[in-house]
Enzyme design. Structure first.
Site, short mmCIF file in Angstrom:
data_model
loop_
_atom_site.label_atom_id
_atom_site.label_comp_id
_atom_site.label_asym_id
_atom_site.label_seq_id
_atom_site.Cartn_x
_atom_site.Cartn_y
_atom_site.Cartn_z
N HIS A 1 -0.36 7.60 -5.34
CA HIS A 1 -0.20 8.50 -6.49
C HIS A 1 -1.17 9.67 -6.46
O HIS A 1 -0.84 10.76 -6.94
CB HIS A 1 -0.34 7.70 -7.78
N ASP B 1 9.44 4.76 -1.29
CA ASP B 1 8.44 3.76 -1.64
C ASP B 1 9.12 2.40 -1.77
O ASP B 1 9.21 1.84 -2.86
CB ASP B 1 7.76 4.18 -2.96
#
Length: 259
Positions: A19, A160
């Site tokens: 992130h 992801d």
């Protein structure tokens, strides 16, 4: 059968690496007054409650975001996204990558999210219903292939996967190669776990042969509990934009200092 739910792992050390880099790249792209496209193949639910029973059961956020956030500089785009999410959703709220993207994008940009898990998909739609997002409950790679090359062509794809399907390690390089052929200017980002079994190694070798100019970044950390097989986290970036290496060096320094 799809069973993976990220709430059990939200805010862990792998999330921090992933992130931080995502927030940096999106912030960099948004500085130019040109529209962009964001595509995510495995979106999850987008928003997590770190005080939930599921998150507390594993307590991975305690050794992840709770530990590292105070060490991240206050003006980093990731810190700004975290503050926005807490102000909007509450002190225990934690953003997944779809919400980080939604908060980073502008009115001129487009966001396309895919998620196959039925419960995660419905939660994703609820959590991001206030944002101009296109949701699809379908295979994310097939959706990405259908979307590319997108309009606008400038943009980013994040992959992801949970890797609960072991075939992912064999199929991901083929998917990435196909998407890169169709979208040769797109920034393609893949997260992968570093495992004691070495299951990720052949996949990475193929990806590096297919994309010799890509960046590969890894951080290592102890298993979160006895018997846990993940001992690190990696990001593979095709067409990395300017400033990516500096952003990765900042992540390296963060992990060296704490983990």
């Amino acid at each position: 059968m799809l069973s993976y739910q990220h709430i059990y792992h939200a805010g862990n050390l792998a999330d921090v690496q992933k992130h931080m880099l995502l927030a940096h790249v999106l912030d960099y792209l948004a500085q130019k007054d040109k529209p962009l496209t964001y595509i995510e193949t495995h979106a999850g639910r987008g928003l997590y409650d770190l005080g939930s029973d599921e998150a507390l059961k594993t307590a991975e956020a305690a050794s992840g975001i709770a530990l590292l956030e105070p060490r991240i500089r206050a003006d980093h785009p990731y810190r700004r996204r975290l503050a926005e999410v807490r102000a909007r959703f509450g002190a225990r709220a934690y953003p997944g990558s779809p919400l980080i993207a939604a908060l980073s994008l502008r009115d001129m940009d487009s966001q396309h999210l895919s998620e196959l898990h039925p419960q995660e998909y419905e939660a994703l739609r609820r959590n991001l219903h206030d944002f101009p997002v296109t949701f699809r409950k379908e295979d994310g790679f097939q959706r990405a292939l259908a979307l590319t090359p997108p309009m606008p062509r400038r943009g980013l794809l994040l992959c992801d996967p949970s890797y609960e399907v072991k075939e992912d390690y064999a199929t991901i390089p083929r998917h990435f190669a196909a998407i890169a052929r169709k979208w040769n200017v797109g920034i393609l980002m893949l997260w992968y776990p570093i495992l004691t079994s070495g299951a990720h190694e052949e996949m990475l070798a193929i990806l590096e042969r297919n994309h010799p100019d890509a960046l590969r970044h890894e951080v290592r950390f102890p298993p979160v509990r006895e018997g846990h097989r993940m001992i690190g986290s990696g990001m593979f970036v095709v067409n990395p934009p300017y400033g990516t290496e500096a952003a990765l060096a900042e992540i390296d320094a963060l992990f060296r200092g704490v983990v």
